[in-house]
Structures are given as structure tokens and as C-alpha cells.
Scaffold this active site. Structure first.
Site, PDB file in Angstrom:
ATOM      1  N   ASN A  20      21.142  32.707 -61.121  1.00  0.00           N
ATOM      2  CA  ASN A  20      21.714  32.578 -62.445  1.00  0.00           C
ATOM      3  C   ASN A  20      23.249  32.722 -62.931  1.00  0.00           C
ATOM      4  O   ASN A  20      23.995  33.183 -61.939  1.00  0.00           O
ATOM      5  CB  ASN A  20      20.886  33.440 -63.427  1.00  0.00           C
ATOM      6  N   ILE A  21      23.733  32.422 -64.125  1.00  0.00           N
ATOM      7  CA  ILE A  21      24.915  32.589 -64.269  1.00  0.00           C
ATOM      8  C   ILE A  21      25.717  33.732 -64.440  1.00  0.00           C
ATOM      9  O   ILE A  21      26.834  33.820 -63.815  1.00  0.00           O
ATOM     10  CB  ILE A  21      25.314  31.644 -65.850  1.00  0.00           C
ATOM     11  N   CYS A  46      15.678  23.977 -64.263  1.00  0.00           N
ATOM     12  CA  CYS A  46      15.903  25.255 -64.186  1.00  0.00           C
ATOM     13  C   CYS A  46      15.327  26.007 -65.067  1.00  0.00           C
ATOM     14  O   CYS A  46      14.068  25.989 -65.458  1.00  0.00           O
ATOM     15  CB  CYS A  46      17.441  25.709 -63.847  1.00  0.00           C
ATOM     16  N   SER A  47      16.029  26.732 -65.834  1.00  0.00           N
ATOM     17  CA  SER A  47      15.506  27.179 -67.228  1.00  0.00           C
ATOM     18  C   SER A  47      15.670  26.338 -68.255  1.00  0.00           C
ATOM     19  O   SER A  47      14.866  25.559 -68.862  1.00  0.00           O
ATOM     20  CB  SER A  47      16.271  28.650 -67.663  1.00  0.00           C
ATOM     21  N   ASP A  48      17.034  26.225 -68.770  1.00  0.00           N
ATOM     22  CA  ASP A  48      17.510  25.515 -69.958  1.00  0.00           C
ATOM     23  C   ASP A  48      17.784  24.074 -69.517  1.00  0.00           C
ATOM     24  O   ASP A  48      17.746  23.223 -70.116  1.00  0.00           O
ATOM     25  CB  ASP A  48      18.571  25.803 -70.613  1.00  0.00           C
ATOM     26  N   GLY A  49      17.984  23.876 -68.210  1.00  0.00           N
ATOM     27  CA  GLY A  49      18.280  22.573 -67.793  1.00  0.00           C
ATOM     28  C   GLY A  49      19.612  21.941 -68.141  1.00  0.00           C
ATOM     29  O   GLY A  49      19.882  20.835 -67.955  1.00  0.00           O
ATOM     30  N   TRP A  50      20.626  22.994 -68.176  1.00  0.00           N
ATOM     31  CA  TRP A  50      22.069  22.592 -68.574  1.00  0.00           C
ATOM     32  C   TRP A  50      22.919  23.073 -67.427  1.00  0.00           C
ATOM     33  O   TRP A  50      24.180  22.681 -67.391  1.00  0.00           O
ATOM     34  CB  TRP A  50      22.471  22.531 -69.765  1.00  0.00           C
ATOM     35  N   ASP A  51      22.732  24.141 -66.673  1.00  0.00           N
ATOM     36  CA  ASP A  51      23.776  24.693 -65.527  1.00  0.00           C
ATOM     37  C   ASP A  51      23.197  24.040 -64.137  1.00  0.00           C
ATOM     38  O   ASP A  51      23.627  23.157 -63.544  1.00  0.00           O
ATOM     39  CB  ASP A  51      23.574  26.036 -65.707  1.00  0.00           C
ATOM     40  N   ARG A  52      22.171  24.766 -63.584  1.00  0.00           N
ATOM     41  CA  ARG A  52      21.690  24.855 -62.093  1.00  0.00           C
ATOM     42  C   ARG A  52      21.291  23.112 -62.196  1.00  0.00           C
ATOM     43  O   ARG A  52      21.487  22.569 -61.036  1.00  0.00           O
ATOM     44  CB  ARG A  52      20.699  25.705 -61.632  1.00  0.00           C
TER      45      ARG A  52
END
Lengths: 544, 629
Positions: B260-261, B323-329
Site C-alpha cells: 500500500n501507499i 486494488c482498494s480504491d482503484g486509483w493507485d495500484r
């Protein structure tokens, strides 16, 4: 002895060869006195010719009646041969084992090899000490060529001719030889034309525990100093190691007896530690299942890159003393045949643009490694896969080549040769059809009559077609000293050797071809423009 | 300061930049630092020679400035702290709103329409009879972090879309990211399902079914959850989680394990520290590299891309990524996959399009992740840095496959942080609209396009990428290297390395001029002026001589005798002699100010080269003009 006695099964059909990144080949396996040959029946497939002397170790595996031999080569390649039939497989394996570990030098392939190419220039005569000395004479008259070692009795590992200070006579040299390890009295390694400073090399002084001294030794090296100037002694060992050497009769130059010299200790490791390092590194490179963490920690634990950094740093130090401090330098470790040569040869690459040309580099290898008595035969007897206990083996020369590659990578336009020449020298130092790297010293080579009985590697290299392959298309002569970075971030793993067989080189080859294409095309255009201009000028003149 | 080169000069502060001008009358080298690029300003304890300021920049440069008067230093410190930190949620203080590159209104508007996403969708062949545009999200009704224009499977009715969006984090329902024309398989993206331990949603199940049906001939889809499985399971306790394979017919779930970030943020700090180490031993360096975990994370992202690309190109199976929110990974995985699949994205313009599509339009939170404003430090994370590094690692493996060079990637990296252009501002399309950025700021893409000559990779082979459309990188650990261009600035105190790429670029340029000249000569107009052109360009070619500059001291590790001490003293003396202001050379500015007037003096790359040019040995053959005149 007849090779035939060792070959239990000369020929097996239906053998399958596996090589990474290449299609498998099925064909006939043949064993000859010096080669393992696999050729398929099809016309267009490449044959495998492998020198027995290139084989480092083999492993056998059996699944049912199908046997496999895994052949690990000194050039780090690993191939697998699937051989139908248990008995054939065992026969082949034991034959290979016997043929790849022949003890006698005179049975080596170079004594049987006949060149299939036209020898334009006999490499045995290309880099004679007397020729090198002529170049020196044109720059200075402070040195002379001594024949004191002409029968190799004063120092068995030195060549017959050595350059020494003019004012020091042969008797003095004989006395100094008794005071230096293996008789390796200080001799000239490099003359820096720019400021007249010199680099010398020697074996350790035999001071022993009671601090023996040798006036002649002091006189000899002081003779190289300019009035009022100081010099540097670079001892490639740590002060502790050097202290310990005293107990075994060795030692280092004390301040009291050598007041005009400053001594600097560095930490280049000894042979057996380097060999261990190579084995660990190659093992890490060959295991593709590693996670990132495991790979990095294995790379670190091998210490290979640490050795590269230490050797380069020491060479840079020597070069810095000569070029920037304007001081002469004496380099030695224990024997003066390993770390000493790494330092003196790399320092010359940094300082002397001539050493960065193809011919100059060959000459450097000839002077600073072959004639200087690096024991190639002992050091390169086994490579990273050997199961037998290492005796004298050590990748000293490979580390030198690695360091040259690091400098080449940092100054890609300042070398006339490309990485290929370095890889070629690595291969031939370990297994070759040429006699160049046989023997441990000039004396041994003379005794073996190598120049008469074998072909020199340089005869092969110095032909137009081979030179073209080894030339760096980016090269443009750079007359300056080049100072490489020795920061860990700047030193990379030498992929061309250590990952050579573990990844496909297709994309990198394409990039290389493209680079050559750009440069060739440019040259072509230059020529065209020039000829057009000349034509135009002539026409203009005619009009007048 | 000890082993870095220092220089003396004058420091100027403007409203937008710190400018350092060297006193050396020959070079007058200028270093420009945009205030918004300053990450932190430290004032360590005073040294006898004056007060020190340490500027840490967001592109990981570090500047040390020695100021003789303590009072001055305090003033500058206070100003810089204020100037580099806009207040919370005050976009109005950002540089892009005052940055005026001397272009008129039309040009500015044009800069915003330079990249047209719809034409990229058309290029990949949508809309078609499988994928259609949906109006469901116009005015951002269904999902406020998605763009208003989205492509969905033709069979997905509006009710399915809204139903599915209610079952997904932040309403980010499955939509098309990339359509692969050769296999008709697609890369789709969304956020995690709100499944908890047993929740299910009929519309969402139908949505995934629709995605599968949009790929005729396939009987399942991959659902790639880019998180480590443990993280995904933990999310179930919070009513989120991942798809239950029993509820969805015909999906295959695959976890990739990108962290994660927060993990990435601390990992990057560690690799920055590695890059800043002063004369580390090889062991320190390799241990630091391993300990940072950075390359492991880069490998995980690349592995995700490779998995998706393989599924799409080799198996012809569509992939849904989240991923979780779908905007990073998710963004990283989709964009790396597109890059591997489609040679267009490996061109200069193509990479811009890819970033505009997968990153900007799909609501990657630029302002939060890159701390454009003084916000929550826990939101900051080098997500984009990692993507750019993946591209760089690929370009090392495939030297002929990319039209752009490392400089292009570094420049994009700089502008992600710089706030000089409006392109990367805000967290979603909706936010950018509300801020009226296209009216108030400029877009970076057209500027980069104008400068494209600088960004060209001389080895790029366009024909090659046609024959070799899909890249299949090797992701064995030994294929990854530390990205020196971004993280290792120490080394720049050393003489710059000779760059074959720059040399080849210059040679390419020269060849082009030669071609023109040949055309002119054979066409036989007047040729006299041409010869001058030849002379001028030789200076370009001399770059390859980049010879030596001062040697760094190789002797630091020596104990005992002499030399090291002597050199240190020399350094110390130099330090004492020059009273003014010190700047290590490593910090020459990468920032190019785009005001064309200033460009000539402050562009660093050239200046680093320029002072060497004067020292280099000879012009070589290229300087030899035919001397017939």
C-alpha cells in the site's frame, strides 16, 4: 599417452543438447582428444564445439535409462546433454572428466592446434620488451634495460629483460633481489610522460621480525626520486596483514629506512578469498528463483563488487599520486604477482590513453600480466564451478577485466575496444586454442617453447576481420587522464560475463546494431559531402 | 560539503524561484529552484564560516547554501519556508496560476486540447459492437472520481452500472481501460467490491459477466487484485474485500502483492537515503538497497503488468484489475500493461496519452499524493514515481523500443511535483473542472511536445515495434537496477559520464543536416554558407570527449600517513578563503524554466557539458572541414 585410451565411447547418436535461450538440438555427440562435439544431421544448425579444457565440472543425473550430463564451463556457461543409454552416459561422463583434467601442459590443445587462418603478424613478436623500451628511450634517458635476469636465475618470475634506473648496476640488482619476495626487485612499470613520474612494482621486502634492511634496495628506489621530492609506496595489503607477513619473513618498508617515501596501505584481498567470492557470485547469478531481497543479499554477501571497488580505488590512488601529486610510486603486495599487477595495469589505463587502444591494451596485458609473471596457469586452472578444493586458483585477472569494464562503461567513448575484447580475454585466459596464457612466467613459456610450438592469441586478434568485431564504434581518441567514479552506485555487475548465459541478449544486440548503423550512416554522408564539395571546387576552378 | 564541489555566487529570491548565480565570470552558471519544488528547508547549527541552509527538493536534489551573515540566513529561511508551503487548500497560491509562459489565449486553449482521449479510444477501436460509451456518469452522478466519458460492455444496461457502482468502493464500477484489437480481450479497472464476508450483488455479478461476454470466444475473465492477499482479506472485516469465486461464475482471482501507499512512502524515503549516502562502502550500499525494499516493489508492479499483458495478448482473456480504491495500484498495473501491449504508448505522444488516460482522467489523486498543498502527510506516496521507474527499467531492457529517453521521464517526474502547469493539479476530472484549470493554467503536454527534440531516444526503431508489438520483459531480480538518474545525485559531483545517447542524438542530427547538404549540393544552389553549419555542429559532437574534471579524492579510507589529511586541509583552506556562498555542483538545476529568454543560460545539462567542452582535447575528425576554400 594416447588420448584414445581415455575415450571410452567416442560417439553416441540421439543426444539432445539444452542451452538457455536457444532451441534444443538433437544430434550425434563425438569426443576427440580435445573437443566435445555435437552436431545435428541438418545442414543449417550450428554445431557445438567445446574444448575439454573449458569444462569446469560435470554432474550426472539419471531418469530411467535416460542419462543427463550437466556440463559447467569455465566461461560460466551451463549446458545439458541428454544421452540415451545408461552405459553410454557413464562412459561419456568419465571420459570428459579425464580429458578435462589433464595435468600435463604439453598435452594441452594449443600444442595440437594448427591455425585455420592466415597469420598476418606473428603475435609472439608483437610486444617484445626491447620494443617497449625503445618507446621509453624516446622520452627519457634515466632508465636502462638490464639483462641481469637473462637466464631467469635472479628472479624466476621476471622476463629476461627488465627496465631499471640507469645508475643502478646489475650487482646491486642481484643484492636487492635477495631482499625482495621471490627475487622480485623493483622494476619500472610505467613512465608518465606528462611529468616524468614513474610507477614501479616489486615483491614485499623481506624485513622479517627483526627489521632487516638492505641499503641497495633503498638506493635503488631512491634513485627514481627527483631531488627533494617524495614518493609513495602503495602496499596493497592492510597494515595488519603486512605486519603479520613479518613473521613469515616478509614485511614492509619502515619510515626510518625509507624517509623519502610515504607508505599507504590498502585492502585488496588475497587469492583464496577472491576465488570464494567468485563462486558465491556465480551461484547467486545462476539461481533465477531468488526473490529481490535474496538476490541483493546474495550479491552483497559474495563481496565481488566490494573487491572491484577496492581494486579500482587503489588504482585511482596510484594514478592520483602520479598525475596530481607529481610523485613517483612503488606498488607491491606480498608476491607482487596479483594485486600489484591489478593496480599497476589499471592505473595505466587511467593515465595513459595508449592503453585504451586495442593494440595498447594487448601490449598492457603482455607487459603487466604475462611478462610480469602473473601465474595464469595456476590461477585459471579452475573457475567458479569447480568441486575440487581450490589450490592456487583465483579470479585475479577476471577482476582486472571487470574493473576495465567499469571504466569503459563510464567512459564509453574513450576506448578503442569494446566489451567483446574483455570477454574474449576472459575466455582465453581460462581455456584456449592459443598458447598465450599457458605457463606461469616468461621462464616457463621459454622452456615450453611456446612461440615455436603454439600460436599466439594476438596473431588471431590482430587480423582485420577480428579487429572490426572488437572495435568500439563510439571511440574517439581522448588524450586526457580519465578519472572513474568508484562510488558503489557507479559500479555495476558485469552483465556481459555474469549474466551472459542467463538472459537473452537479443534486444541489447539490436541496440548495438542500431548504434553502429547510425555511426556508419553518418560516416557515409560525411564522405559523400566531402567528395561533392571537392568536385564542386574543381569545377569552380575550371570555370575560372 | 566535504567532498562536493562548491562554488561562490549570489542568491536571489523571487516570488517563484530561488536563483543562484555563480560569480565565476566565465560561466555565470545559474541554478533555478522553483519554490514549489522545495520539500523542506533546514537550518542546521552554524559553522564558523557562516550559517547553513539545506534545501531538499522534491526531485531529490539537495542544495547546501552557506550564507556569511546569520541574519540574512534567518530571513531567507523564513521566506523560503513560507514560499514553499502554500496554505491548506489554497490552490490560488500555486505557481501554475501565476506562471505565464508568454503565449496567447488561443495557444493556451490549444495546449489543453493537445491530448484528446476520445481519439485514443478510437485508435484502439472503441466504440464498437462490444464496447460502448455510457452516459451514466455525466455530471459525475454515479462516481465523482471517474471521468464523465466512460466505456462499458455493450450488454451492461444502466441499471447494472448503477447497481454495480453501489457495490464498489467510491462507486468505481468496472470500466474499460484498454482494448486489445488483436485478441479482442480488454483490460478493465474498478475498485474493490463491498462484499465483506458474505455480501453479494446481482448487478455486479452481471457486470462481470458482461465484461466476459464482450470478449467473444472466452469463457472466463481474470480478476487481478493487486494487493497482497492478506491485505485484501483484512478489508473484508471492514465490509470490503474481494470477489467470492463462488458467487461470480467464470472468474479466476489472482493476487499480485503490491504494497500500500504507506509502505511505498517509507520505502522511497529509504532509497533516497541510500542515494544521499556519503562515500558508502559497497556493503552499506547493497544492504541499503535491499533494506529499502524499493526494487522489490518496482518488480511487483512490473510483474502485475506482465501478468495482465500475458493474459490479454497470449491467452486472449480479458482482465479486470482492482486494488482498494482503484486509483493507485490499479492505475500502475493497467498503465504498465498498456505500455507492454501497445507500441503507441512507447512513443513520446503515446506516453502522454497513457498518463492522461489511466492516471489523470481516472482520478489518480495527484494533489494528495504529491503534496501540492499542505495536506495530510499520510496521503502522500510516490505512486507515479514508481510507474515512471517501471518505464525506465523497461527502457533499459529494450533500448530500441521507446521513442523517448530518460530525460523525458525525469521531466515528467519534475512536473508532477512542480505545480508549474495545471495538468497534474487536483484529484479528479471533476475537481479540475471546478477549479477552471484549463482557463487559468497551462498544460504541460504541448510544452513537452515543443521540446521533444531533447527527449528523443536515438536508438528508437519504429519498425521494430511493429514487428515486436508486445514486450515480454525479464523480471528476474538481477534485471533491476537502482535508477541513478533519479536517486543518485552524489555521483554528479563526479565528472559527468560520457553519454553515448547524447552523442548518437547529435550524430543523428548531423546526419540529417548532411542529407540536406547533399540534396543542396547535388541540386547545386549556392553552397558557401553551408560550410559554417558544419563547423557549428562539431561542438555538439565533442560531448563525447567529456574527459576528466578534478579527481575526487580516492584516499578517504586511508588511515595514518599523510595524504588524506593534506587534501582535507586543502579543502578546508579553500573553504576558509572564499567567504561567500557554497553550492555543491550536484545540484545544478534540472528544472528548465520555460521562459525562452532564460532558457539559454539556466539549462543545466548543457552547462555541465559546456565547461568540459573547452577542456576537451581535440575536435576529432568531425572538426576537419575540407580545406579547399
Amino acid at each position: 599417452m594416447e588420448f584414445a585410451e581415455l575415450i571410452k565411447t567416442p560417439r553416441v547418436d540421439g543426444v539432445v543438447l539444452h542451452r538457455p535461450f536457444m532451441p534444443t538440438v538433437e544430434g550425434t555427440l563425438c569426443l576427440t582428444g580435445h573437443h566435445l562435439i555435437l552436431s545435428s544431421r541438418q545442414d543449417n544448425t550450428e554445431e557445438l564445439w567445446l574444448l575439454h579444457s573449458n569444462i569446469d565440472s560435470i554432474e550426472k543425473r539419471f531418469v530411467g535409462s535416460l542419462g543427463s550430463i550437466i556440463v559447467k564451463c569455465k566461461d560460466l556457461r551451463v549446458i545439458q546433454l541428454d544421452i540415451p543409454g545408461m552405459e553410454e552416459c557413464l562412459n561419456i561422463a568419465s571420459s570428459i572428466e579425464a580429458l578435462s583434467t589433464l595435468d600435463s601442459v604439453s598435452l594441452m590443445y594449443p600444442f595440437f592446434y594448427r591455425p585455420m587462418f592466415e597469420v598476418i603478424e606473428d603475435g609472439w613478436n608483437s610486444f617484445l620488451p626491447e620494443d617497449a623500451f625503445k618507446d621509453l628511450e624516446s622520452m627519457t634517458d634515466e632508465w636502462r634495460l638490464s639483462e641481469v635476469n637473462k637466464d631467469f636465475s635472479v628472479c624466476p618470475s621476471y622476463p629476461a629483460l627488465v627496465a631499471v634506473p640507469k645508475d643502478v648496476n646489475d650487482d646491486t640488482l642481484r643484492k636487492v633481489a635477495t631482499f625482495r619476495h621471490s627475487g622480485r626487485f623493483p622494476i619500472l612499470s610505467y613512465y608518465h610522460k606528462k611529468n616524468g613520474m614513474v610507477m614501479m612494482r616489486a615483491g614485499q621486502p623481506l624485513t622479517g621480525t627483526n627489521g632487516r634492511r638492505c641499503k641497495e634496495d633503498e638506493k635503488l628506489i631512491n634513485a627514481t626520486l627527483r631531488p627533494g621530492k617524495r614518493g609513495y609506496i602503495i602496499d596493497t595489503r592492510t597494515i595488519n596483514v603486512a605486519q603479520q607477513a613479518k613473521a613469515r619473513g616478509g614485511g614492509f618498508e619502515s619510515e626510518a629506512n625509507y624517509p623519502q617515501w610515504r607508505r599507504i596501505h590498502k585492502a585488496i584481498e588475497r587469492a583464496n578469498i577472491l576465488q570464494e567470492s567468485l563462486i558465491k557470485l556465480v551461484e547467486a547469478c545462476n539461481d533465477q528463483s531468488h526473490s529481490m531481497d535474496r538476490w541483493l543479499s546474495k550479491l552483497e554477501a559474495s563481496n565481488w563488487q566490494t573487491h572491484v571497488k577496492e581494486i579500482l580505488t587503489t588504482a585511482c590512488l596510484a594514478a592520483q599520486c602520479i598525475d596530481r601529486e607529481g610523485a613517483s610510486v612503488l606498488v607491491h603486495g606480498t608476491d607482487g604477482t596479483d594485486s600489484t599487477l591489478q593496480v599497476t595495469s589499471l592505473a595505466q589505463i587511467i593515465l595513459d590513453p595508449a592503453c585504451r587502444t586495442i593494440r595498447g591494451f594487448q601490449s598492457l596485458v603482455e607487459r603487466e600480466w604475462l611478462q610480469a609473471g602473473h601465474p595464469f596457469q595456476q590461477r585459471c586452472a579452475q573457475s567458479a564451478y569447480s568441486n575440487s578444493k581450490p589450490r592456487q586458483e583465483a579470479p585475479v585477472f577476471l577482476l582486472f577485466l571487470d574493473c576495465v569494464w567499469q571504466i569503459l562503461r563510464q567512459f564509453p567513448c574513450s576506448f578503442e575496444f569494446s566489451e567483446s575484447l574483455l570477454v574474449l580475454l576472459f575466455e582465453h585466459a581460462y581455456a584456449s586454442q592459443f598458447g598465450t596464457f599457458l605457463g606461469n612466467s616468461a621462464a616457463e613459456r621459454t622452456k615450453l617453447s611456446l612461440p615455436e610450438k603454439t600460436v599466439s592469441l594476438w596473431s588471431w586478434v590482430n587480423r582485420p576481420q577480428e579487429l572490426e568485431r572488437l572495435t568500439n564504434p563510439l571511440y574517439e581518441a581522448n588524450s586526457l587522464v580519465i578519472w572513474p567514479s568508484v562510488a558503489p552506485q557507479s559500479l555495476l555487475l558485469w552483465e556481459g560475463v555474469f549474466l551472459r548465459w542467463n538472459r537473452s541478449s537479443k534486444c541489447l544486440d539490436e541496440a548495438y546494431e542500431e548504434m553502429v548503423h547510425i555511426i556508419e550512416y553518418n560516416k557515409e554522408l560525411q564522405n559523400k559531402v566531402n567528395s561533392l564539395r571537392r568536385q564542386l571546387a574543381q569545377e569552380l576552378q575550371k570555370e575560372r | 560539503l566535504s567532498h562536493l564541489r562548491a562554488s561562490v555566487g549570489t542568491l536571489y529570491l523571487s516570488a517563484t524561484h530561488s536563483i543562484f548565480v555563480e560569480d565565476n565570470p566565465e560561466t555565470r552558471k545559474e541554478t533555478w529552484v522553483l519554490h514549489s519544488m522545495v520539500n523542506s528547508v533546514e537550518m542546521p547549527s552554524n559553522s564558523p564560516a557562516g550559517s547553513q541552509l539545506i534545501l531538499r527538493c522534491k526531485d531529490f536534489r539537495v542544495l547546501q547554501i552557506l550564507i556569511p551573515q546569520e541574519r540574512d540566513c534567518l530571513d531567507i529561511h523564513a521566506s523560503l519556508v513560507r514560499l514553499s508551503r502554500p496554505g491548506v487548500f489554497k490552490y490560488s497560491e500555486l505557481y501554475c496560476l501565476s506562471f505565464n509562459p508568454n503565449v496567447n489565449k488561443e495557444e493556451r486553449e490549444e495546449s489543453w486540447s493537445f491530448i484528446d482521449l476520445m481519439s485514443d479510444y478510437r485508435r484502439m477501436g472503441v466504440p464498437n459492437n462490444l464496447w460502448v460509451m455510457t452516459a451514466a456518469n455525466s455530471e459525475y452522478r454515479v462516481c465523482d472520481t471517474y471521468p464523465s466519458e466512460l466505456f462499458v460492455p455493450k450488454s451492461a444496461a444502466p441499471t447494472i452500472i448503477t447497481g454495480s457502482s453501489r457495490f464498489r468502493s467510491r462507486g468505481r464500477f468496472p470500466v474499460l481501460s484498454y482494448f486489445h484489437q488483436d485478441t479482442l480481450a480488454a483490460v478493465c479497472r474498478c475498485s474493490q467490491p463491498l462484499s465483506g464476508f458474505s455480501g453479494r450483488c446481482q448487478e455486479d455479478e452481471m457486470m462481470l459477466q458482461a465484461v466476459m461476454r464482450s470478449n467473444p470466444g472466452s469463457d472466463f475473465i481474470y480478476v487481478v487484485d493487486t494487493r497482497p492477499k492478506l491485505n485484501a482479506m483484512a478489508n473484508r472485516a471492514a465490509g470490503k474485500g474481494y470477489e467470492n469465486e463462488d458467487h461470480y461464475t467464470n472468474i479466476k482471482l489472482q493476487f499480485i502483492g503490491i504494497e500500500n501507499i504507506h509502505v511505498m512512502r517509507s520505502s522511497q524515503q529509504k532509497i533516497i537515503d541510500v542515494g544521499e549516502m556519503r562515500s558508502p562502502s559497497m556493503t552499506d550500499f547493497l544492504w541499503g538497497l535491499e533494506n529499502s525494499g524499493w526494487l522489490k516493489h518496482i518488480k511487483a508492479i512490473l510483474d502485475a503488468g506482465v501478468f495482465i499483458a500475458r493474459a490479454v495478448a497470449d491467452e486472449g482473456i480479458s482482465v479486470l484489475v482492482h486494488c482498494s480504491d482503484g486509483w493507485d495500484r490499479t492505475t500502475q498495473a493497467c498503465s504498465v500493461a498498456s505500455l507492454l501491449l501497445d507500441p503507441y504508448y512507447r512513443t513520446i505522444r503515446g506516453l502522454m496519452v497513457l498518463i492522461e488516460k489511466d492516471w489523470i482522467s481516472f482520478g489518480h489523486k495527484f494533489s494528495h499524493r504529491y503534496a501540492h498543498l499542505d495536506g495530510d502527510p499520510k496521503e502522500v506516496s510516490p505512486v507515479m514515481d514508481q510507474f515512471l521507474e517501471c518505464v525506465w527499467q523497461l527502457s533499459e531492457q529494450f533500448p530500441c523500443a521507446f521513442e523517448f529517453n530518460e530525460r523525458f521521464l525525469l521531466t515528467i517526474h519534475t512536473h508532477v511535483y512542480s505545480c508549474q502547469y495545471g495538468t497534474f493539479l487536483g484529484n479528479s476530472q471533476r475537481e479540475r473542472k471546478e477549479l477552471r484549470l484549463p482557463e487559468r493554467t497551462h498544460s504541460v503536454w504541448s510544452q513537452l511536445w515543443k521540446d521533444r527534440v531533447d527527449f528523443r531516444n536515438p536508438l528508437f526503431k519504429a519498425d521494430l515495434s511493429q514487428s515486436q508489438r508486445v514486450l515480454r520483459p525479464n523480471t528476474t531480480p538481477y534485471c533491476f537496477k537502482m535508477w541513478k538518474g533519479l536517486y543518485s545525485h552524489i555521483d554528479k559531483s563526479m565528472p559527468p559520464c560520457q553519454s553515448p545517447a547524447d552523442f548518437l542524438s547529435a550524430m543523428r542530427e548531423e546526419s540529417q543536416q548532411l542529407e540536406e547538404e547533399i540534396a543542396a549540393l547535388t541540386g547545386r544552389p549556392i553552397v558557401w554558407e553551408k560550410t559554417e553549419v558544419l563547423k557549428r555542429r562539431t561542438t555538439h559532437l565533442q560531448q563525447r570527449h567529456l574527459g576528466p574534471d578534478p579527481p575526487t579524492s580516492y584516499i578517504q579510507p586511508i588511515t595514518g600517513h599523510g595524504q588524506a589529511v593534506a587534501l582535507k586541509q586543502a579543502n578546508q583552506m579553500a573553504l576558509n578563503k572564499e567567504p561567500n556562498l557554497y553550492l555543491p555542483t550536484e545540484c545544478h538545476s534540472k528544472l528548465k524554466d520555460h521562459d525562452p529568454d532564460d532558457c539559454s543560460t539556466c539549462s543545466d545539462r548543457e552547462s555541465g557539458v559546456a565547461d568540459l567542452r573547452s577542456r576537451s582535447s581535440s575536435g576529432g575528425d568531425y572538426a576537419k572541414d575540407p580545406d579547399w576554400e
